[in-house]
Design an enzyme around this catalytic site. Structure first.
Site, PDB file in Angstrom:
ATOM      1  N   GLY A 118     -11.188  -9.955   7.077  1.00  0.00           N
ATOM      2  CA  GLY A 118     -11.930 -10.941   6.282  1.00  0.00           C
ATOM      3  C   GLY A 118     -13.191 -11.386   7.008  1.00  0.00           C
ATOM      4  O   GLY A 118     -14.083 -10.585   7.278  1.00  0.00           O
ATOM      5  N   ASP A 185      -0.509  -4.339   2.618  1.00  0.00           N
ATOM      6  CA  ASP A 185      -1.842  -4.868   2.932  1.00  0.00           C
ATOM      7  C   ASP A 185      -2.167  -4.608   4.413  1.00  0.00           C
ATOM      8  O   ASP A 185      -3.249  -4.130   4.751  1.00  0.00           O
ATOM      9  CB  ASP A 185      -1.853  -6.379   2.618  1.00  0.00           C
ATOM     10  CG  ASP A 185      -3.182  -7.028   2.921  1.00  0.00           C
ATOM     11  OD1 ASP A 185      -4.113  -6.878   2.112  1.00  0.00           O
ATOM     12  OD2 ASP A 185      -3.290  -7.682   3.982  1.00  0.00           O
ATOM     13  N   LYS A 189      -5.097  -2.042   6.379  1.00  0.00           N
ATOM     14  CA  LYS A 189      -5.991  -2.550   7.426  1.00  0.00           C
ATOM     15  C   LYS A 189      -5.767  -1.800   8.748  1.00  0.00           C
ATOM     16  O   LYS A 189      -6.703  -1.567   9.513  1.00  0.00           O
ATOM     17  CB  LYS A 189      -5.776  -4.052   7.607  1.00  0.00           C
ATOM     18  CG  LYS A 189      -6.216  -4.859   6.371  1.00  0.00           C
ATOM     19  CD  LYS A 189      -5.706  -6.286   6.415  1.00  0.00           C
ATOM     20  CE  LYS A 189      -6.153  -7.096   5.211  1.00  0.00           C
ATOM     21  NZ  LYS A 189      -5.513  -8.417   5.122  1.00  0.00           N
TER      22      LYS A 189
HETATM   23  N1  HSE Z   1      -3.446 -11.037   0.942  1.00  0.00           N
HETATM   24  C1  HSE Z   1      -4.251 -10.941   2.116  1.00  0.00           C
HETATM   25  C2  HSE Z   1      -3.684 -11.857   3.202  1.00  0.00           C
HETATM   26  C3  HSE Z   1      -5.675 -11.275   1.775  1.00  0.00           C
HETATM   27  O1  HSE Z   1      -2.735 -12.611   2.929  1.00  0.00           O
HETATM   28  O2  HSE Z   1      -4.155 -11.809   4.326  1.00  0.00           O
HETATM   29  C4  HSE Z   1      -6.693 -10.755   2.728  1.00  0.00           C
HETATM   30  O3  HSE Z   1      -6.730  -9.353   2.787  1.00  0.00           O
END
Ligand code: HSE
Length: 386
Positions: A118, A185, A189
């Site tokens: 982010g 997720d 990454k």
């Molecule tokens: N769903 C992700 C999190 C959002 O909780 O970090 C950022 O990629």
């Protein structure tokens, strides 16, 4: 810089607001299916071709998210000779080799700083480090939702369902948080970080991922007493005698409390790399959110305007993963005790489960997949070196 902005959701709106404060960048089009009466300084359109055929537009920013239509839109944009900036980790980690290859062929930039970490300047610094040093590993807490849940279990003694429900009520977790809690997720990454660190193109789906769906309060409580905190960690490292192969995986991890990773609270992220010359370097901050993520996207715009290319190496080697060459001890709680792998494991009782001696990452993840396929209970957490 004249921009076509694809998508006007949480991050798209953030990027639009930040760009509105700059004189050197203009959003000429916003591509969205909805009418957007609040957008008065750009043309709102549903027509991708209108944007791509406008020679004034040099850069597109893709913030639609998900695979389709983002994949087609990004591909067409690169083919049309536009620079592309995206925060789309699913798209990039799945089609990394193809999209990076296309950007190189067309001589345009493809930047994706916001796709992992982010607002944390993670991928951009990782790519800088990799220009000078040999990166040995990347690892960290890359998902805010799971960190919020595990932190509530650790600090407030909540059970998993209660902690997740609270994260959803507060708007941290998605209505369907599967991708977060099942580690997908973090998998995207981790794959992207491995690609940037090692100059490879790993296959996202080959990254072993086991999330936190099956953790219980009895697991976190038992290990807390022994000085450990449970975190969901994504890790990629060089393995093999000469570091010629790559391992990459996502798994719950028991971390000594007195480490940087053991002290990350709420939705924050921490990501680190270890490299020659520089040693271990940590990056901590907001891994999600409208303005932190929007900020990272606009940083990419500034870099593209300054003539910088992508975040990738000159070489891009498709690399099968070697998770069989990464090994460490595990905490394992399961009722799948008839499986031959479980029977031959060297282990001692620990809480409601066992602590094993070092076993390979691929063997442990394979065992968990077999247990789940047989309808058995399974939870495990690794004890890597810290
Ligand atoms: N769903 C992700 C999190 C959002 O909780 O970090 C950022 O990629």
């Amino acid at each position: 810089m004249v921009i076509g902005l694809f998508g006007f959701g949480t991050v798209g709106k953030g990027v639009f607001d930040i760009l509105a404060q700059r004189a050197d960048m203009r959003v000429k089009y916003v591509l969205d299916l909805r009418p957007l009466p609040e957008v008065t300084t750009a043309k709102v359109t549903r027509d991708l071709e209108e944007i791509l055929s406008d020679p004034e537009v040099d850069t597109v920013i893709e913030l639609i998210g998900g695979m389709n239509p983002a994949y087609q839109f990004v591909k067409k944009s690169l083919l049309a000779g536009k620079n592309v900036i995206t925060a789309n980790k699913l798209l990039l980690s799945t089609h990394y080799g193809e999209l990076v290859g296309l950007a190189k062929e067309k001589g345009v930039s493809l930047r994706f700083s916001a796709a992992a970490g982010g607002g944390i300047p993670w991928l951009v610094n990782l790519s800088r480090a990799a220009r000078v040093s040999r990166i040995a590993s990347v690892s960290g807490i890359m998902n805010g939702t799971t960190n919020y849940v595990l932190d509530s279990m650790d600090v407030l003694g909540k059970d998993f369902d209660e902690a997740l429900g609270e994260a959803q009520r507060l708007g941290f977790a998605e209505a369907d948080p599967s991708s977060d809690i099942d580690g997908l997720d973090t998998r995207h990454k981790t794959a992207l970080s491995a690609n940037v660190a090692f100059g490879v193109a790993v296959e996202d789906e080959a990254v072993d991922a086991f999330g936190i769906r099956f953790v219980k309060k009895l697991d976190t409580e038992y290990w807390k007493e022994k000085g450990y905190v449970l975190k969901l960690i994504g890790k990629a490292c060089r393995v093999g005698e000469k570091g010629e192969a790559v391992a990459a995986y996502v798994e719950p991890t028991l971390i000594p409390k007195d480490t940087p990773e053991g002290n990350i609270h709420g939705c924050d992220n921490i990501i680190s790399f270890e490299g020659s010359h520089i040693g271990k370097t940590h990056f901590i901050g907001a891994g999600a959110g409208r303005y932190p993520t929007g900020y990272a996207v606009v940083q990419d715009c500034v870099d593209v305007a300054a003539g910088l290319g992508g975040l990738y190496h000159e070489s891009l080697v498709p690399t099968p993963l070697s998770n069989c060459k990464a090994a460490h001890a595990y905490y394992l709680r399961t009722d799948f005790t008839s499986d031959p792998f479980f029977v031959r494991l060297e282990k001692t009782p620990a809480g409601e489960g066992w602590r094993t001696t070092a076993v390979s990452v691929s063997e442990m993840h394979d065992f968990a997949r077999r247990a789940l396929a047989h309808g058995k209970e399974v939870f495990f957490a690794g004890f890597p070196e810290f």
